[in-house]
Design a protein around this motif. Sequence first.
Motif, PDB file in Angstrom:
ATOM      1  N   TYR A   1       0.800  -1.223  -0.089  1.00 15.20           N
ATOM      2  CA  TYR A   1      -0.083   0.113   0.066  1.00 15.20           C
ATOM      3  C   TYR A   1       0.969   1.082   0.147  1.00 15.20           C
ATOM      4  CZ  TYR A   1      -4.119   2.631   1.148  1.00 15.20           C
ATOM      5  OH  TYR A   1      -5.305   3.610   1.076  1.00 15.20           O
ATOM      6  N   LEU A   2       1.909   1.149   0.947  1.00 16.53           N
ATOM      7  CA  LEU A   2       2.846   2.426   0.955  1.00 16.53           C
ATOM      8  C   LEU A   2       3.658   2.651  -0.235  1.00 16.53           C
ATOM      9  CD1 LEU A   2       3.589   4.353   3.319  1.00 16.53           C
ATOM     10  CD2 LEU A   2       5.298   2.837   3.879  1.00 16.53           C
ATOM     11  N   PHE A   3       4.135   1.223  -0.565  1.00 15.57           N
ATOM     12  CA  PHE A   3       5.060   1.454  -2.056  1.00 15.57           C
ATOM     13  C   PHE A   3       4.082   2.091  -3.189  1.00 15.57           C
ATOM     14  CE2 PHE A   3       5.349  -0.787  -6.021  1.00 15.57           C
ATOM     15  CZ  PHE A   3       6.417  -0.090  -6.604  1.00 15.57           C
ATOM     16  N   HIS A   4       2.674   1.698  -3.368  1.00 18.68           N
ATOM     17  CA  HIS A   4       2.152   2.293  -4.398  1.00 18.68           C
ATOM     18  C   HIS A   4       1.853   3.651  -4.239  1.00 18.68           C
ATOM     19  CE1 HIS A   4       1.390  -2.041  -5.461  1.00 18.68           C
ATOM     20  NE2 HIS A   4       0.965  -1.557  -6.902  1.00 18.68           N
ATOM     21  N   ILE A   5       1.572   4.237  -3.082  1.00 20.04           N
ATOM     22  CA  ILE A   5       1.248   5.723  -2.667  1.00 20.04           C
ATOM     23  C   ILE A   5       2.708   6.550  -3.254  1.00 20.04           C
ATOM     24  CG2 ILE A   5       0.923   7.258  -1.296  1.00 20.04           C
ATOM     25  CD1 ILE A   5      -1.095   5.533   0.243  1.00 20.04           C
ATOM     26  N   LEU A   6       3.623   5.589  -2.558  1.00 23.83           N
ATOM     27  CA  LEU A   6       5.034   6.574  -2.781  1.00 23.83           C
ATOM     28  C   LEU A   6       5.291   6.511  -4.090  1.00 23.83           C
ATOM     29  CD1 LEU A   6       6.926   5.628   0.207  1.00 23.83           C
ATOM     30  CD2 LEU A   6       5.782   7.647  -0.174  1.00 23.83           C
ATOM     31  N   LEU A   7       5.195   5.459  -4.924  1.00 24.49           N
ATOM     32  CA  LEU A   7       5.474   5.455  -6.327  1.00 24.49           C
ATOM     33  C   LEU A   7       5.161   6.411  -7.131  1.00 24.49           C
ATOM     34  CD1 LEU A   7       7.031   3.519  -8.286  1.00 24.49           C
ATOM     35  CD2 LEU A   7       4.707   2.330  -8.785  1.00 24.49           C
ATOM     36  N   PHE A   8       3.879   6.843  -6.802  1.00 25.11           N
ATOM     37  CA  PHE A   8       3.335   8.259  -7.546  1.00 25.11           C
ATOM     38  C   PHE A   8       3.812   9.432  -6.852  1.00 25.11           C
ATOM     39  CE2 PHE A   8       0.732   4.886  -9.015  1.00 25.11           C
ATOM     40  CZ  PHE A   8       0.556   5.367 -10.402  1.00 25.11           C
ATOM     41  N   VAL A   9       3.883   9.525  -5.391  1.00 25.20           N
ATOM     42  CA  VAL A   9       3.902  10.771  -4.904  1.00 25.20           C
ATOM     43  C   VAL A   9       5.512  11.150  -4.955  1.00 25.20           C
ATOM     44  CG1 VAL A   9       4.202  11.874  -2.389  1.00 25.20           C
ATOM     45  CG2 VAL A   9       2.279  10.463  -3.054  1.00 25.20           C
ATOM     46  N   ILE A  10       6.343  10.416  -4.806  1.00 21.84           N
ATOM     47  CA  ILE A  10       7.945  10.892  -5.108  1.00 21.84           C
ATOM     48  C   ILE A  10       8.042  11.492  -6.263  1.00 21.84           C
ATOM     49  CG2 ILE A  10      10.100   9.981  -4.809  1.00 21.84           C
ATOM     50  CD1 ILE A  10       9.465   8.077  -2.652  1.00 21.84           C
ATOM     51  N   PRO A  11       7.894  10.838  -7.397  1.00 20.13           N
ATOM     52  CA  PRO A  11       8.238  11.510  -8.816  1.00 20.13           C
ATOM     53  C   PRO A  11       7.405  12.668  -8.844  1.00 20.13           C
ATOM     54  CG  PRO A  11       7.717   9.053  -9.075  1.00 20.13           C
ATOM     55  CD  PRO A  11       7.293   9.442  -7.611  1.00 20.13           C
ATOM     56  N   LEU A  12       6.228  12.778  -8.299  1.00 21.68           N
ATOM     57  CA  LEU A  12       5.164  13.944  -8.805  1.00 21.68           C
ATOM     58  C   LEU A  12       5.542  15.092  -7.994  1.00 21.68           C
ATOM     59  CD1 LEU A  12       1.824  12.245  -9.616  1.00 21.68           C
ATOM     60  CD2 LEU A  12       3.614  13.414 -11.193  1.00 21.68           C
ATOM     61  N   PHE A  13       5.980  14.957  -6.653  1.00 27.68           N
ATOM     62  CA  PHE A  13       6.150  16.040  -5.668  1.00 27.68           C
ATOM     63  C   PHE A  13       7.773  16.108  -5.325  1.00 27.68           C
ATOM     64  CE2 PHE A  13       1.825  14.885  -5.292  1.00 27.68           C
ATOM     65  CZ  PHE A  13       1.353  16.146  -5.494  1.00 27.68           C
TER      66      PHE A  13
ATOM     67  N   ILE B   1       7.829   3.653 -20.413  1.00 29.95           N
ATOM     68  CA  ILE B   1       7.551   2.997 -21.872  1.00 29.95           C
ATOM     69  C   ILE B   1       6.814   1.587 -21.715  1.00 29.95           C
ATOM     70  CG2 ILE B   1       8.731   2.246 -23.927  1.00 29.95           C
ATOM     71  CD1 ILE B   1      10.468   4.771 -23.937  1.00 29.95           C
ATOM     72  N   ILE B   2       7.582   0.909 -20.959  1.00 33.48           N
ATOM     73  CA  ILE B   2       7.159  -0.619 -20.722  1.00 33.48           C
ATOM     74  C   ILE B   2       5.718  -0.697 -20.053  1.00 33.48           C
ATOM     75  CG2 ILE B   2       9.319  -1.449 -21.201  1.00 33.48           C
ATOM     76  CD1 ILE B   2       9.054  -2.367 -18.202  1.00 33.48           C
ATOM     77  N   ILE B   3       5.210   0.289 -19.391  1.00 34.89           N
ATOM     78  CA  ILE B   3       4.060   0.080 -18.580  1.00 34.89           C
ATOM     79  C   ILE B   3       2.833  -0.483 -19.368  1.00 34.89           C
ATOM     80  CG2 ILE B   3       2.094   1.259 -17.380  1.00 34.89           C
ATOM     81  CD1 ILE B   3       4.215   2.973 -16.039  1.00 34.89           C
ATOM     82  N   PRO B   4       2.663   0.277 -20.597  1.00 37.01           N
ATOM     83  CA  PRO B   4       1.510  -0.182 -21.334  1.00 37.01           C
ATOM     84  C   PRO B   4       1.706  -1.708 -21.983  1.00 37.01           C
ATOM     85  CG  PRO B   4       2.136   1.876 -22.211  1.00 37.01           C
ATOM     86  CD  PRO B   4       2.960   1.286 -21.475  1.00 37.01           C
ATOM     87  N   PHE B   5       3.140  -2.090 -22.094  1.00 35.25           N
ATOM     88  CA  PHE B   5       3.237  -3.378 -22.603  1.00 35.25           C
ATOM     89  C   PHE B   5       3.512  -4.434 -21.764  1.00 35.25           C
ATOM     90  CE2 PHE B   5       4.863   0.043 -25.390  1.00 35.25           C
ATOM     91  CZ  PHE B   5       3.804   0.175 -26.203  1.00 35.25           C
ATOM     92  N   SER B   6       3.474  -4.299 -20.668  1.00 36.26           N
ATOM     93  CA  SER B   6       3.640  -5.448 -19.458  1.00 36.26           C
ATOM     94  C   SER B   6       2.502  -5.337 -18.533  1.00 36.26           C
ATOM     95  CB  SER B   6       5.023  -5.029 -18.717  1.00 36.26           C
ATOM     96  OG  SER B   6       4.749  -3.805 -18.049  1.00 36.26           O
ATOM     97  N   ARG B   7       2.580  -6.313 -17.399  1.00 39.33           N
ATOM     98  CA  ARG B   7       2.057  -6.396 -16.244  1.00 39.33           C
ATOM     99  C   ARG B   7       1.776  -5.122 -15.533  1.00 39.33           C
ATOM    100  NH1 ARG B   7       3.524 -10.564 -13.210  1.00 39.33           N
ATOM    101  NH2 ARG B   7       5.010 -11.481 -14.458  1.00 39.33           N
ATOM    102  N   PHE B   8       2.610  -4.308 -15.772  1.00 41.98           N
ATOM    103  CA  PHE B   8       2.330  -2.913 -15.013  1.00 41.98           C
ATOM    104  C   PHE B   8       1.213  -2.167 -15.559  1.00 41.98           C
ATOM    105  CE2 PHE B   8       7.231  -2.047 -14.814  1.00 41.98           C
ATOM    106  CZ  PHE B   8       7.222  -2.711 -13.613  1.00 41.98           C
ATOM    107  N   SER B   9       0.632  -2.776 -16.768  1.00 46.17           N
ATOM    108  CA  SER B   9      -0.951  -2.101 -17.000  1.00 46.17           C
ATOM    109  C   SER B   9      -1.660  -2.466 -16.030  1.00 46.17           C
ATOM    110  CB  SER B   9      -1.088  -2.518 -18.622  1.00 46.17           C
ATOM    111  OG  SER B   9      -1.124  -3.833 -18.695  1.00 46.17           O
ATOM    112  N   HIS B  10      -1.573  -3.120 -15.146  1.00 46.62           N
ATOM    113  CA  HIS B  10      -2.447  -3.247 -13.985  1.00 46.62           C
ATOM    114  C   HIS B  10      -2.937  -1.926 -13.347  1.00 46.62           C
ATOM    115  CE1 HIS B  10       0.925  -3.374 -11.232  1.00 46.62           C
ATOM    116  NE2 HIS B  10       0.082  -3.027 -10.201  1.00 46.62           N
ATOM    117  N   MET B  11      -2.293  -1.230 -13.592  1.00 45.84           N
ATOM    118  CA  MET B  11      -2.744   0.345 -13.093  1.00 45.84           C
ATOM    119  C   MET B  11      -3.876   0.734 -13.995  1.00 45.84           C
ATOM    120  SD  MET B  11       0.402   3.015 -14.585  1.00 45.84           S
ATOM    121  CE  MET B  11      -0.571   4.555 -13.966  1.00 45.84           C
ATOM    122  N   LEU B  12      -4.127   0.132 -15.126  1.00 48.35           N
ATOM    123  CA  LEU B  12      -5.183   0.531 -15.602  1.00 48.35           C
ATOM    124  C   LEU B  12      -6.263  -0.838 -15.645  1.00 48.35           C
ATOM    125  CD1 LEU B  12      -7.163   1.916 -18.275  1.00 48.35           C
ATOM    126  CD2 LEU B  12      -5.797   0.439 -19.614  1.00 48.35           C
TER     127      LEU B  12
END
Lengths: 143, 457, 219
Positions: free
Chosen positions: C78-90, C186-197
């Motif tokens: 849970y923490l990881f997913h929040i930080l994954l967005f918060v750190i780069p964006l802020f 770049i690889i987000i849409p082509f990998s299982r990272f697309s679970h974000m969608l």
Amino acid sequence: MKPWKKKFIHRGNKMKKWTILAVVFGLLSAAGWMVVFAQEDQYLERLDSWAFESPRRPGAVFSHDDHIMDLDDDCSICHHVYEDGELMPGESSEDYYCSDCHSLTSAPDNKMPLEAAYHNLCKNCHFDRGKGPVLCGECHINE
Amino acid sequence: MQTPDNTMTEQLKDTTDLKKTKATDPAIESGLKRLTRDRIKRTINQVLEKETGPRFKAYVETCMRCGLCADACSYFLSNDRDPHFMPAAKVKNTIWKMLAKKGEVSKDFLRQAVRISHLECNVCKRCAMYCPFGIDIAYMMLLVRRICHKLEITPQYIQDTVNSHSVTLNQMWVKDDEWIDTLQWQEEDARDEFEDLQIPLDKVGADIMYSVIAPEPKFQAGLIYQAAAMMHAAGMDWTMPSTPGWDNSNMAMYTGDNEISGRIARAFFETAAKLRVKRVVMGECGHALRSVYDMGNRWNSWAMPPFEVVHALAFYHELLTEGRITIKEKYKKKVTLHDPCNVSRGRGLHDKARQVVNMVCENFVEMVPNREHNYCCGAGGGVINCGPPYKGERMVNNKNKAEQLAATGAEVLIAPCHNCHSGLEDIIHHYGLEMEIKFLGDLIYETMEKKIYTPGK
Amino acid sequence: MNSFIAFIMGPMVWISVIIFLGGLLIKFFGIIWSVRQKEPYIFSYMTVRHSLRSIGAWLIPFFPKSTRLRPVYYGVSYLFHILLFVIPLFLASHIVLINEAFQVSWPALNNSLADWLTLVVIAALVFFAVRRNMVPEVKFLTAATDYLLILVVILPFITGFLAYHQWFAYRWMVVAHVLSGELMLIIIPFSRFSHMLTAPLTRAYMGSEFGNVRHARDW
């Protein structure tokens, strides 16, 4: 057989090994030399960042002398003068602080806040000329 | 009560090697012999490409292999956390490999796939509640069963029930006259207790069509008696169909024989339509509800069933809360309730079930976990229907359920679902739990005021 | 060299962001189109209310039972997913760059806080990798690609951390940081990272089936 390939075959294995080792050693020491001396041989001074209220990074380091030399004594390239958004060619502003014109935040009479003024002036020039530091930590070297 | 722990560990020692004895199923083995590489490949690709869509693709692409589904599975928990039994591993060993090899799988692989999908997953969908992404692994296991069906390697016993469905439209080869005979026999018996009781056959325009699964007329006719008694005492306007379509069970749904499955559900709805009833009430069966409430209607292109489908639990609730049936004296023994997947997780009837149990029984104790989170019975998803050859391993796979039951310390286990009921009965005997098992209807019948209903009153 | 840096911090950022967002967008509409073509019934069961109910329930920390059974993994995740967005964006450095390019800015994290949080993310990823190898059921599911995915995420954070501290080879560290960040996008849409969608979509569908048809909870 291409002639450049022949050369290696005649030298034998032992020679080849030493050649490779020598090249690798040479490259490594050159790289090390560059890392160590690239910064040492300049007369670097750290800019005073008193005009910033709470700077996030230490002031940038740079060598004024090098810049004077590289820019052929044309102070106005950095110490520029803008009037009504227009660059005044030939006029220079060495007697002013940057922060005299560039306030910390943008205001009606100043479109370019102080931080952006520094970043744009330095970085754009370095990019244009293809030399000089362009990454955050290359100027804001940690103390 | 015996000390459940000792009994169980002893029993387990006996049963662990049952797992190793490989049950050779003649239907699977002869089916495998007939298969060619080409047919295997063609069939798998046809099902995975043509019969699925973005949903399946999303399930396969989205799984991050986090392993959270493991704790959901009763099979996994029963087998000392053997990873082979975790839901995602079952997908890995079937679907993922089929996809990776583009359908070029061996016969040994298929033998294992039959075993995983038919015997090691009861399609209870508990794991869908434990997967953070809501991936429906039961759906994928049913896809594997579909592939097995198309390759004609479905286990023998359950295939026989499908054959029966195909021929007679009921699950148990009940002949048309036997069916009517059984109803009349029950009617006659019940008249000793309730003068003028009727089991009205084919009464067009009745409020309710009552439907059961074929095992009831086959060997649990007493349940029809009890239902008739309740209908009579409550003064309901009801009927039962005399023609095929009376059976609401659907084993084809569990073998992936969707065509037969659709035919069964369609015949059922058409029978109700012919009788022009307002709604359909069904006995205490879980998978039958899944068939006519969830899956069968979809195959026939009805988003929701064309008739209001009322499961026995909801119907009892209605009878008791409306005061149509009154309880003379509450049931005394300590009871616990098993929430069948298809009526709780599948229909949300767990709260009504509890209210009914509390209206009928004095001493109700919850099993833990319960409601939607109740452990699977390991039987009713088609596993028990694979028959006696697999009973031994089914018992091993039910260890977790047995522990859950034993922990309640209840004397009576209420299982309002036929397949759960049979599966749990096996568990109780196998693990030596001192528990009686009953349907909720048994208890209501036992405790209710035996009113004799006279029309107009 | 400066022109290479100008490229990876200029056009390459555009390219990777376009591939990332465009890829996900194409994927999303591809799914919708495909659902219309092959499984239109999905729309007849999806409801906004039940979709949001289920997604919402799963966003509340430790509310779903599954997450309470695995509190450590779930908490770290849970923490990881929040930080994954918060750190780069802020991150202040990122905001400065965005401000120079687009004259927009927003409040930034304190530098030393961001520094520590980056360590948390790196630790979380190491934890995931160790867990993959330690927990039998997870190990059973794990393939080389799973470690590869962890590597792809951990690289921008490690290089970013080292670059911030300017410990060695600063210039190369920033280049590696920029490139690995772009690689991840770049690889987000082509990998299982697309679970974000896709994960919200599968959750929404399951939530609708449970809420709308089954009248049960799915958490």
